[in-house]
Design a protein around this motif. Structure first.
Motif, short mmCIF file in Angstrom:
data_model
loop_
_atom_site.label_atom_id
_atom_site.label_comp_id
_atom_site.label_asym_id
_atom_site.label_seq_id
_atom_site.Cartn_x
_atom_site.Cartn_y
_atom_site.Cartn_z
N UNK A 173 0.86 -1.18 0.00
CA UNK A 173 0.00 0.00 0.00
C UNK A 173 0.90 1.23 0.00
N UNK A 174 0.67 2.10 -1.01
CA UNK A 174 1.48 3.32 -1.16
C UNK A 174 0.57 4.54 -1.26
N UNK A 175 1.12 5.69 -0.89
CA UNK A 175 0.43 6.96 -1.01
C UNK A 175 0.67 7.52 -2.41
N UNK A 176 -0.39 7.82 -3.14
CA UNK A 176 -0.27 8.28 -4.51
C UNK A 176 0.37 9.67 -4.60
N UNK A 177 0.19 10.49 -3.58
CA UNK A 177 0.74 11.86 -3.60
C UNK A 177 2.22 11.87 -3.23
N UNK A 178 2.56 11.19 -2.12
CA UNK A 178 3.94 11.25 -1.62
C UNK A 178 4.81 10.08 -2.08
N UNK A 179 4.18 8.98 -2.47
CA UNK A 179 4.94 7.78 -2.83
C UNK A 179 5.34 6.95 -1.62
N UNK A 180 5.04 7.44 -0.40
CA UNK A 180 5.38 6.70 0.82
C UNK A 180 4.72 5.34 0.84
N UNK A 181 5.42 4.34 1.40
CA UNK A 181 4.88 2.99 1.52
C UNK A 181 4.27 2.84 2.92
N UNK A 182 2.96 2.55 2.95
CA UNK A 182 2.26 2.31 4.22
C UNK A 182 2.39 0.86 4.68
N UNK A 183 2.38 -0.06 3.70
CA UNK A 183 2.52 -1.49 4.01
C UNK A 183 3.37 -2.11 2.92
N UNK A 184 4.42 -2.79 3.34
CA UNK A 184 5.32 -3.44 2.40
C UNK A 184 4.62 -4.64 1.76
N UNK A 185 4.82 -4.85 0.48
CA UNK A 185 4.19 -5.96 -0.23
C UNK A 185 5.02 -7.19 -0.24
#
Length: 185
Positions: A173-185
């Motif tokens: 799960x990534x943030x579309x605006x910042x590119x930050x990863x919320x949950x590693x795949x």
């Protein structure tokens, strides 16, 4: 043997169904049916504040829910490069997206799946479905229809028969605006 007709009928009737995704089974329903979403949250014992993921057959199915005008061409290109596939993106929502989908957020998590059965399911249903792992909160997600049946079968009228995509981990799960990863795949 697959049971598509039964699953589609259950979705159309506002029921919660289970289906195989890229790594685990998911439970889902019609995202536009508030009663169905509340039933799903109740079955999972999941707080509404967490929000839900929408899983779709293609990008166009997500357009009624996401406000991609808030994304730059580079952000859109980064998202498109991962789809169809096992990456979920958290995106800005359209103003009319209800809080029972977004939870406490002003964004919504969305994915264009590469799982052929789920693509077919969303195409035949005509829109995305909600996607959260097929388990009670805090329990291990089901990886087979039989595991889902054991844990949640008493509350689900239909479990789409099929295999997961064979991945070990749920979608990144990534943030579309910042590119930050919320949950590693």
């Amino acid at each position: 043997m697959e049971n598509f007709a039964q699953v589609i009928t259950a979705l159309q009737q506002g029921e919660v169904i289970a289906y195989p995704t890229e790594a685990v089974f998911g439970v889902g329903c019609d995202p536009d049916n508030e009663q169905a979403v509340m039933k799903l949250l109740d079955i999972k014992q999941r707080p509404i504040e967490k929000g839900l993921i929408l899983i779709a057959a293609d990008y166009d199915q997500l357009l009624p829910y996401i406000d991609d005008s808030q994304l730059s061409p580079a952000q859109r290109q980064q998202i498109q490069a991962t789809w169809p596939g096992p990456v979920t993106w958290v995106m800005p929502t359209k103003a009319n997206v209800p809080p029972y989908l977004t939870g406490q957020f002003s964004t919504i998590a969305v994915r264009v799946t590469d799982h052929p059965l789920v693509q077919r399911l969303c195409r035949e249903f005509g829109k995305p479905i909600t996607s959260t792992s097929a388990n009670l909160s805090g329990q291990e997600p089901g990886r087979t229809a039989a595991e889902v049946e054991l844990q949640l079968g008493h509350c689900l009228p239909a479990i789409l028969q099929g295999d997961t995509g064979g991945r070990d981990n749920p979608s990144e799960i990534r943030d579309a605006i910042t590119g930050n990863v919320f949950r590693q795949g």
